[in-house]
Design an enzyme around this catalytic site. Structure first.
Site, PDB file in Angstrom:
ATOM      1  N   LYS A  14       6.994 -88.739  32.943  1.00 58.68           N
ATOM      2  CA  LYS A  14       8.148 -89.284  32.223  1.00 58.68           C
ATOM      3  C   LYS A  14       7.990 -90.783  32.044  1.00 58.68           C
ATOM      4  O   LYS A  14       8.184 -91.326  30.974  1.00 58.68           O
ATOM      5  CB  LYS A  14       9.454 -88.995  32.985  1.00 58.68           C
ATOM      6  CG  LYS A  14       9.969 -87.592  32.891  1.00 58.68           C
ATOM      7  CD  LYS A  14      10.527 -87.197  31.561  1.00 58.68           C
ATOM      8  CE  LYS A  14       9.639 -86.514  30.591  1.00 58.68           C
ATOM      9  NZ  LYS A  14       8.773 -85.448  30.889  1.00 58.68           N
TER      10      LYS A  14
ATOM     11  N   TRP B 253      21.430 -70.502  17.493  1.00 57.79           N
ATOM     12  CA  TRP B 253      20.230 -70.698  18.322  1.00 57.79           C
ATOM     13  C   TRP B 253      20.183 -69.474  19.216  1.00 57.79           C
ATOM     14  O   TRP B 253      21.023 -69.320  20.087  1.00 57.79           O
ATOM     15  CB  TRP B 253      20.369 -71.981  19.127  1.00 57.79           C
ATOM     16  CG  TRP B 253      19.200 -72.290  20.012  1.00 57.79           C
ATOM     17  CD1 TRP B 253      18.933 -71.718  21.225  1.00 57.79           C
ATOM     18  CD2 TRP B 253      18.141 -73.201  19.766  1.00 57.79           C
ATOM     19  NE1 TRP B 253      17.771 -72.227  21.735  1.00 57.79           N
ATOM     20  CE2 TRP B 253      17.259 -73.150  20.879  1.00 57.79           C
ATOM     21  CE3 TRP B 253      17.851 -74.081  18.728  1.00 57.79           C
ATOM     22  CZ2 TRP B 253      16.120 -73.931  20.964  1.00 57.79           C
ATOM     23  CZ3 TRP B 253      16.716 -74.863  18.820  1.00 57.79           C
ATOM     24  CH2 TRP B 253      15.854 -74.771  19.922  1.00 57.79           C
TER      25      TRP B 253
ATOM     26  N   ASN C  56      30.327 -69.791  19.454  1.00 51.71           N
ATOM     27  CA  ASN C  56      29.353 -70.486  20.312  1.00 51.71           C
ATOM     28  C   ASN C  56      29.658 -70.079  21.740  1.00 51.71           C
ATOM     29  O   ASN C  56      30.807 -69.879  22.100  1.00 51.71           O
ATOM     30  CB  ASN C  56      29.514 -72.016  20.185  1.00 51.71           C
ATOM     31  CG  ASN C  56      28.864 -72.555  18.930  1.00 51.71           C
ATOM     32  OD1 ASN C  56      28.271 -71.798  18.159  1.00 51.71           O
ATOM     33  ND2 ASN C  56      28.986 -73.856  18.722  1.00 51.71           N
ATOM     34  N   GLY C  57      28.607 -70.021  22.585  1.00 51.32           N
ATOM     35  CA  GLY C  57      28.810 -69.685  23.986  1.00 51.32           C
ATOM     36  C   GLY C  57      28.144 -68.358  24.303  1.00 51.32           C
ATOM     37  O   GLY C  57      27.375 -67.832  23.501  1.00 51.32           O
TER      38      GLY C  57
ATOM     39  N   HIS D 270      -6.671 -90.415  51.329  1.00 40.36           N
ATOM     40  CA  HIS D 270      -8.020 -89.986  50.927  1.00 40.36           C
ATOM     41  C   HIS D 270      -8.510 -90.771  49.718  1.00 40.36           C
ATOM     42  O   HIS D 270      -9.161 -90.226  48.833  1.00 40.36           O
ATOM     43  CB  HIS D 270      -8.004 -88.477  50.624  1.00 40.36           C
ATOM     44  CG  HIS D 270      -7.611 -87.658  51.803  1.00 40.36           C
ATOM     45  ND1 HIS D 270      -8.415 -87.481  52.896  1.00 40.36           N
ATOM     46  CD2 HIS D 270      -6.444 -87.018  52.081  1.00 40.36           C
ATOM     47  CE1 HIS D 270      -7.798 -86.736  53.794  1.00 40.36           C
ATOM     48  NE2 HIS D 270      -6.608 -86.426  53.329  1.00 40.36           N
TER      49      HIS D 270
ATOM     50  N   LYS E   3       6.359 -83.935  19.522  1.00 42.95           N
ATOM     51  CA  LYS E   3       7.221 -83.053  20.316  1.00 42.95           C
ATOM     52  C   LYS E   3       6.535 -81.725  20.569  1.00 42.95           C
ATOM     53  O   LYS E   3       6.728 -81.105  21.603  1.00 42.95           O
ATOM     54  CB  LYS E   3       8.561 -82.817  19.597  1.00 42.95           C
ATOM     55  CG  LYS E   3       9.551 -81.994  20.411  1.00 42.95           C
ATOM     56  CD  LYS E   3       9.878 -82.635  21.748  1.00 42.95           C
ATOM     57  CE  LYS E   3      10.706 -81.751  22.650  1.00 42.95           C
ATOM     58  NZ  LYS E   3      10.798 -82.249  24.026  1.00 42.95           N
TER      59      LYS E   3
ATOM     60  N   GLU F  34       5.864 -84.944  37.522  1.00 37.86           N
ATOM     61  CA  GLU F  34       6.778 -85.013  36.374  1.00 37.86           C
ATOM     62  C   GLU F  34       7.378 -86.404  36.248  1.00 37.86           C
ATOM     63  O   GLU F  34       7.482 -86.958  35.151  1.00 37.86           O
ATOM     64  CB  GLU F  34       7.868 -83.945  36.521  1.00 37.86           C
ATOM     65  CG  GLU F  34       8.937 -83.945  35.457  1.00 37.86           C
ATOM     66  CD  GLU F  34       8.398 -83.799  34.033  1.00 37.86           C
ATOM     67  OE1 GLU F  34       7.214 -83.438  33.872  1.00 37.86           O
ATOM     68  OE2 GLU F  34       9.133 -84.109  33.085  1.00 37.86           O
TER      69      GLU F  34
ATOM     70  N   GLU G  68       4.993 -91.748  29.692  1.00 41.57           N
ATOM     71  CA  GLU G  68       5.188 -91.290  28.307  1.00 41.57           C
ATOM     72  C   GLU G  68       6.010 -92.278  27.504  1.00 41.57           C
ATOM     73  O   GLU G  68       5.792 -92.477  26.317  1.00 41.57           O
ATOM     74  CB  GLU G  68       5.981 -89.972  28.309  1.00 41.57           C
ATOM     75  CG  GLU G  68       5.203 -88.732  28.439  1.00 41.57           C
ATOM     76  CD  GLU G  68       6.075 -87.528  28.156  1.00 41.57           C
ATOM     77  OE1 GLU G  68       5.691 -86.725  27.309  1.00 41.57           O
ATOM     78  OE2 GLU G  68       7.133 -87.393  28.791  1.00 41.57           O
TER      79      GLU G  68
ATOM     80  N   CYS H 154      24.112 -73.604  19.248  1.00 45.30           N
ATOM     81  CA  CYS H 154      24.697 -73.159  17.987  1.00 45.30           C
ATOM     82  C   CYS H 154      25.686 -74.198  17.481  1.00 45.30           C
ATOM     83  O   CYS H 154      26.118 -75.089  18.202  1.00 45.30           O
ATOM     84  CB  CYS H 154      25.425 -71.845  18.209  1.00 45.30           C
ATOM     85  SG  CYS H 154      24.406 -70.586  18.963  1.00 45.30           S
TER      86      CYS H 154
ATOM     87  N   ARG I 109      21.064 -79.885  15.979  1.00 44.75           N
ATOM     88  CA  ARG I 109      21.222 -79.107  17.213  1.00 44.75           C
ATOM     89  C   ARG I 109      20.208 -77.970  17.304  1.00 44.75           C
ATOM     90  O   ARG I 109      20.117 -77.290  18.312  1.00 44.75           O
ATOM     91  CB  ARG I 109      22.645 -78.535  17.277  1.00 44.75           C
ATOM     92  CG  ARG I 109      23.728 -79.595  17.260  1.00 44.75           C
ATOM     93  CD  ARG I 109      25.102 -78.990  17.046  1.00 44.75           C
ATOM     94  NE  ARG I 109      25.534 -78.214  18.181  1.00 44.75           N
ATOM     95  CZ  ARG I 109      26.164 -78.719  19.247  1.00 44.75           C
ATOM     96  NH1 ARG I 109      26.395 -80.008  19.283  1.00 44.75           N
ATOM     97  NH2 ARG I 109      26.525 -77.967  20.250  1.00 44.75           N
TER      98      ARG I 109
HETATM   99  C1  AGP Z   1       6.628 -83.603  28.114  1.00 39.05           C
HETATM  100  O1  AGP Z   1       7.530 -84.695  28.257  1.00 39.05           O
HETATM  101  C2  AGP Z   1       5.685 -83.797  26.952  1.00 39.05           C
HETATM  102  N1  AGP Z   1       6.417 -83.903  25.754  1.00 39.05           N
HETATM  103  C3  AGP Z   1       4.549 -82.788  26.954  1.00 39.05           C
HETATM  104  O2  AGP Z   1       3.841 -82.925  28.163  1.00 39.05           O
HETATM  105  C4  AGP Z   1       4.966 -81.293  26.822  1.00 39.05           C
HETATM  106  O3  AGP Z   1       5.578 -80.861  28.002  1.00 39.05           O
HETATM  107  C5  AGP Z   1       3.688 -80.468  26.605  1.00 39.05           C
HETATM  108  O4  AGP Z   1       3.117 -80.885  25.381  1.00 39.05           O
HETATM  109  C6  AGP Z   1       3.969 -78.969  26.553  1.00 39.05           C
HETATM  110  O5  AGP Z   1       4.836 -78.675  25.494  1.00 39.05           O
HETATM  111  P1  AGP Z   1       5.558 -77.242  25.457  1.00 39.05           P
HETATM  112  O6  AGP Z   1       6.420 -77.168  26.678  1.00 39.05           O
HETATM  113  O7  AGP Z   1       6.350 -77.255  24.188  1.00 39.05           O
HETATM  114  O8  AGP Z   1       4.499 -76.193  25.471  1.00 39.05           O
END
Ligand code: AGP
Length: 607
Positions: free
Chosen positions: A487, A75, A99-100, A506, A602, A483, A490, A2, A27
């Protein structure tokens, strides 16, 4: 997250507030509102959705003369995004923005036994304030009465808050308080300006005062009476403001991704607010009798959220002794799956708009399963489609590469596993107590130890041009390996794979040579010796090894030392910040756009 703005002075306040709220849009929010106390009394405007809806509501209203004004972008954490839940909240004579999270809002609502207009925790603040103000013995000095009523209100609040409050008995004044949520002010020739972050003040004030926890007081256009927790007046300490609002939005970090990595401790703290009581975990969103119906769980997601689901599967199986399936949504939705109608279908999504995850959710609902969404965006398509939801409380995540949402997802799944395990009596008191101690400790763990970021920056120069990376781990550290690899690829565009450490022999070990970089997640609390022997096999074939570990390991070409813990999840969260920072530093050295990597969005709202 928020946002708050406030102003006292003779400038036209409506446009000033709306401009300030616009500076807070970064934000993230789902509703907004303003309230003004001027010569025409107390006026309030609120709207759900984007600021343009609030501007429409305000219409051609403009304040006249001296005014005390407050504004807020919300938010949602308690209560759906709606006009009723939008701030400012008010009663007859006052309006408040906050906020909080007020942890004890339910108990306060019960104690007040009043009619509430919203589902929010915030509304209890204005009810308490007006109750105390009415009972103030000495109304001869409205300022002292207002301060005393605010003090009495704050004494009843548990949790975190940044508060601005205006009331008819104090024209031209704003009451304020800060505890656990940022709040600052700046004074100029034309008045006093409040905000919850730098951005709305940049270009208006040259300097600002960042309130410290426990500080509170009352402000007028040219003076601020700043008090400490004991009610003793303190001298404000001023600081310079950043030159631009974009710089301000990144709050001193180079990128939003870096800022969001460092926001993780506060995100975890927000997630735990109101959910840990002594040694018990509570999730008010999920009645235990509802949970008890389910014989098993399917977790379904994409990308980073899928990695969180995978980590969560270990926790749910181990702590709640539940059979768990984990599905990649884009595969699941076309497989014509056979589902157990007595199972719970959980989707995990930061955005709440991922097409594959949404369609998988609809498919499960179509087969009669009960559904739950773990999601960061209230009112998103996934939240509106699932039967129930738990919000991640991570605040907006601007970096395309997800960081704080991932740690929020894993923490929420850990809490779910403990809550469910308690309901199913699969956890003895001693085990639950040890888990809750670790949960609390995780908040501190996510602050990288002094010097680790610099160390990762320095060693990243050696890992810019290999022919690929293997991130390897076992158990919980396998999803973390996935993960870490995601990262890195990406944002650096270098090839990286996450692999179960035990699988290297394997096939993948055929790739081992000096230009194959192995990032080994060597957790001392989880199959350490097994992972160590897997790494030794790779080192014997000349792979370049980066060990992330608390243990000394002489076969590594580089060691990134983490702190020693006695719980695997604490190692998980600290190693998570390491792999996030490693990806950040490699990508930064390569000159890539860390926040907006090529080819990525995103939210993947298409197949
Ligand atoms: C993660 O770094 C990516 N941006 C991507 O894998 C993301 O996690 C995936 O598209 C799922 O998105 P969501 O969590 O908004 O469903």
């Amino acid at each position: 997250m928020c946002g708050i703005v406030g102003y006292i002075g003779a400038r036209e306040a409506t446009s000033l507030l709306l401009t300030g709220l616009k500076e807070l849009e970064y934000r993230g929010y789902d509703s907004a509102g303003i309230a003004l106390l001027g010569r025409d009394g107390l006026r309030s405007f609120r709207a759900v959705g984007k600021l343009v809806n609030l501007v429409t509501k305000v219409g051609d209203y403009r304040s006249q003369g001296a005014v005390a004004a407050i504004g807020h972008t919300r938010w949602a954490t308690h209560g759906k995004p709606s006009e009723e839940n939008a701030h400012p909240h008010g009663l007859r004579h006052s309006r408040v923005v906050h906020n909080g999270i007020i942890e004890n809002h339910a108990a306060l609502r019960a104690m007040l036994a009043k009619k509430f207009a919203s589902q929010t925790d915030t509304e209890v603040i204005v009810h308490l304030f007006e109750k105390h103000l009415e009972n103030m013995p000495d109304a001869s000095d409205p300022e002292l009465a207002g301060l005393a009523a605010l003090r009495a209100t704050l004494d009843e609040l548990h949790g975190a808050y940044a508060i601005l409050l205006i009331t008819e008995s104090l024209p031209g004044k704003i009451l304020f308080a800060r505890k656990g949520s940022p709040l600052q002010f700046g004074i100029t020739a034309d008045g006093c300006h409040f905000a919850s972050s730098d951005a709305p003040l940049v270009g208006i004030c040259r300097e600002t005062v960042y309130l410290e926890d426990g500080q509170w007081g009352i402000a007028s256009a040219d003076t601020v009476r700043l008090l400490d927790a004991q009610g003793i007046r303190v001298e404000p300490k001023t600081a310079a403001l950043p030159a631009s609002s974009l710089v301000a939005q990144k709050e001193g970090f180079r990128t939003f991704m870096e800022k969001e990595i460092y926001e993780q401790p506060r995100v975890l703290a927000d997630i735990l607010t109101g959910r840990l009581r002594d040694d018990a975990v509570t999730l008010e969103e999920l009645p235990t009798d509802w949970l008890q119906r389910f014989s098993g769980v399917t977790l379904c997601a994409c990308g980073t959220s899928y990695h969180a689901a995978l980590a969560g599967s270990y926790l749910l199986e181990r702590l709640a002794r539940l059979p768990v399936r984990v599905e990649i949504a884009s595969e699941f939705r076309y497989r014509d799956p056979v589902l157990d109608p007595a199972g719970l279908f959980i989707v995990i999504s930061q955005s709440g708009e991922t097409a594959d995850t949404l369609e998988a959710l609809k498919l499960a609902k179509g087969q009669g399963l009960a559904t739950l969404a773990l999601c960061n965006v209230d009112n998103s398509s996934i939240v509106r489609t699932a039967d129930r939801s738990i919000l991640l409380r991570a605040g907006i995540e601007k970096g395309v590469a997800s960081t704080k949402a991932f740690s929020a997802q894993v923490m929420t799944l850990w809490l779910l596993a403990l809550y469910w395990g308690t309901a199913k009596a699969t956890l003895c008191r001693d085990r639950l107590s040890r888990e809750v101690i670790a949960v609390r400790a995780a908040v501190g763990v996510m602050t990288p130890p002094q010097g680790i970021h610099d160390r990762i920056h320095r060693l990243s120069k050696r890992y810019l041009h290999g022919h690929g990376f293997f991130f390897i781990g076992r158990d919980l550290f396998y999803p973390l390996a996935l993960e870490g690899a995601l990262k890195l690829k990406e944002i650096s565009y270098l090839h990286a794979e996450g692999y179960p450490a035990g699988e290297m022999k394997h096939g993948p070990i055929a790739l081992a040579d000096a230009r194959l970089f192995t990032i080994a997640l060597m957790a001392r609390n989880s199959l350490y010796d097994k992972v160590r022997s897997n790494v030794e096999e790779l080192s014997a074939r000349d792979s370049t090894i980066v060990a992330i570990t608390a243990e000394p390991f002489d076969l590594a070409d580089d060691i990134i030392q983490i702190r020693p813990y006695d719980h695997p999840m604490l190692e998980f969260f600290e190693m998570l910040t390491v792999v996030q920072l490693l990806a950040l530093e490699v990508a930064t050295r390569l000159g890539n756009d860390v926040d907006m990597p090529r080819n990525l969005a995103k939210s993947v709202t298409v197949e």
